[in-house]
Write a protein that holds these residues in place. Structure first.
Motif, PDB file in Angstrom:
ATOM      1  N   ARG A   6     -63.636 -69.364  62.224  1.00 32.25           N
ATOM      2  CA  ARG A   6     -63.641 -69.956  63.564  1.00 32.25           C
ATOM      3  C   ARG A   6     -62.229 -70.027  64.150  1.00 32.25           C
ATOM      4  N   LYS A  41     -61.235 -66.442  65.115  1.00 33.04           N
ATOM      5  CA  LYS A  41     -61.902 -65.987  66.331  1.00 33.04           C
ATOM      6  C   LYS A  41     -61.163 -66.507  67.567  1.00 33.04           C
ATOM      7  N   ARG A  42     -60.681 -67.768  67.457  1.00 34.72           N
ATOM      8  CA  ARG A  42     -59.998 -68.361  68.620  1.00 34.72           C
ATOM      9  C   ARG A  42     -58.663 -67.693  68.894  1.00 34.72           C
ATOM     10  N   ILE A  43     -57.945 -67.346  67.820  1.00 35.12           N
ATOM     11  CA  ILE A  43     -56.565 -66.912  68.063  1.00 35.12           C
ATOM     12  C   ILE A  43     -56.357 -65.405  67.958  1.00 35.12           C
TER      13      ILE A  43
END
Ligand code: UDP
Ligand code: MG
Length: 326
Positions: A147, A150-152
């Motif tokens: 997670r 995925k964000r960065i």
């Protein structure tokens, strides 16, 4: 413009990295035999022996002798899972290539389902782990990592998908053409693009033997993923710098105003010591992050070969020759 139609019976390549897998290999070979027995397509199975020091090489040699569709590359030492997979992809054959672990956590019986998606026109079909039969702490850590990544990350790296996948030859060729040394295959696979799709599967527990990834290796893999696909950790330094300057400025104004109004300056070496320690710590962490990037840049600049093939067996002989003396 339309892509050319998919073959009904494409040649299928399998790439299977093995590191000290003597306990699981007999079961794997049996399951592979049962699986490919009635496939209409030609099958090219390539095992990459990543410098095992148990009976893995003997078992693989024997298998390659028995079956003309099996081959084995032996690397000169243990180079790690991601490099073993890279070596396998480089030497793979087939119109499509599937990558799977030797320990049967990635059930080979799932490949036909992935192939069906390829026939629909997808170039990368990756298996998404619906549930993992592993230790809950590790499971939570994996979920958190994916997670955050995925964000960065600056490419689309699907959640809860590992290396278990089936790729079209053109994707494999593009991955093979990437020269980078810190190889995070699932990231490179995402970077290539084309049409990608995930299919859910249940990740089995390891059939036999012990996991080869220890905590240090897992952390290193996670770091490679983050650093190779994101520069956000570097920007964190600027944000923290801006934030602490702002905070310092606010405190300065408060001290000045307070001094002018009440004529007193606040006492306190303790608060000073805390500030020095906290900001000293932040600076060291930021230096460490920069160091992680620099060490990877150093790896790239040295441009050593990714791996060395010690020997090969089965059909991989011809292609291995060119990589033996890099
Ligand atoms: N592996 C490898 N080289 C290594 C470590 C692992 O080729 O240095 C192989 C291993 O034999 C297995 C796969 O990579 O086929 C995944 O390893 P493992 O099952 O230990 O990882 P996990 O399932 O815990 O992620
Ligand atoms: Mg495993």
């Amino acid at each position: 413009m339309r892509n050319p139609p998919r073959k009904e019976a494409p040649a299928i390549g399998l790439v299977i990295p093995c590191y000290n897998e003597e306990d699981v290999l007999p079961v794997l070979l049996e399951r592979l035999d049962a699986l490919v027995r009635d496939w209409a397509s030609p099958v090219w199975i390539l095992f990459v022996d990543d410098g095992s020091h148990d009976r893995t090489p003997e078992l693989l040699d024997a298998a390659c002798e028995r079956h003309s569709h099996m081959a084995c590359l032996r690397l000169s030492r243990n180079f790690g899972h991601q490099i073993a997979v890279s070596a396998g992809l480089k030497h793979s054959r087939g119109d499509v290539v599937a990558v799977l672990d030797a320990d049967l956590q990635d059930p080979p019986e799932f490949i036909p389902a992935m192939l069906a998606k390829w026939r629909e026109g997808y170039d990368v079909v990756y298996a998404v782990r619906e549930n993992r039969k592993e230790n809950p702490i590790l499971r939570a850590a994996y979920a958190l990592f994916y997670r955050i990544l995925k964000r960065i990350a600056n490419v689309k790296i699907p959640l809860d998908a590992g290396d278990f996948s089936l790729m079209d030859r053109r994707v494999v060729d593009h991955i093979n053409a990437m020269p980078e040394h810190n190889r995070f295959i699932r990231g490179l696979r995402g970077w290539v693009g084309f049409r990608q799709v995930g299919v859910p599967y249940s990740r089995e527990a390891r059939q036999a033997g012990a996991p080869k990834y220890n905590l240090r290796r897992l952390l290193n893999l996670a770091m490679n993923g983050v650093i190779s696909f994101s520069s956000i950790p570097l920007q964190v330094a600027s944000w923290m710098g801006a934030l602490s300057s702002l905070l310092g400025f606010v405190v300065l104004v408060w001290v000045l105003v307070n001094g002018l109004v009440s004529g007193r300056t606040p006492p306190g070496w303790a608060s000073l010591a805390v500030i020095v320690l906290v900001f000293g710590g932040i600076q060291l962490i930021v230096l460490g992050i920069i160091g992680e990037y620099i060490s990877r840049i150093f790896d790239e600049v040295k441009s050593r070969p990714h791996y060395i093939v010690e020997r090969s067996a089965g059909w991989a002989d011809a292609t291995a020759e060119e990589c033996r003396h890099p």
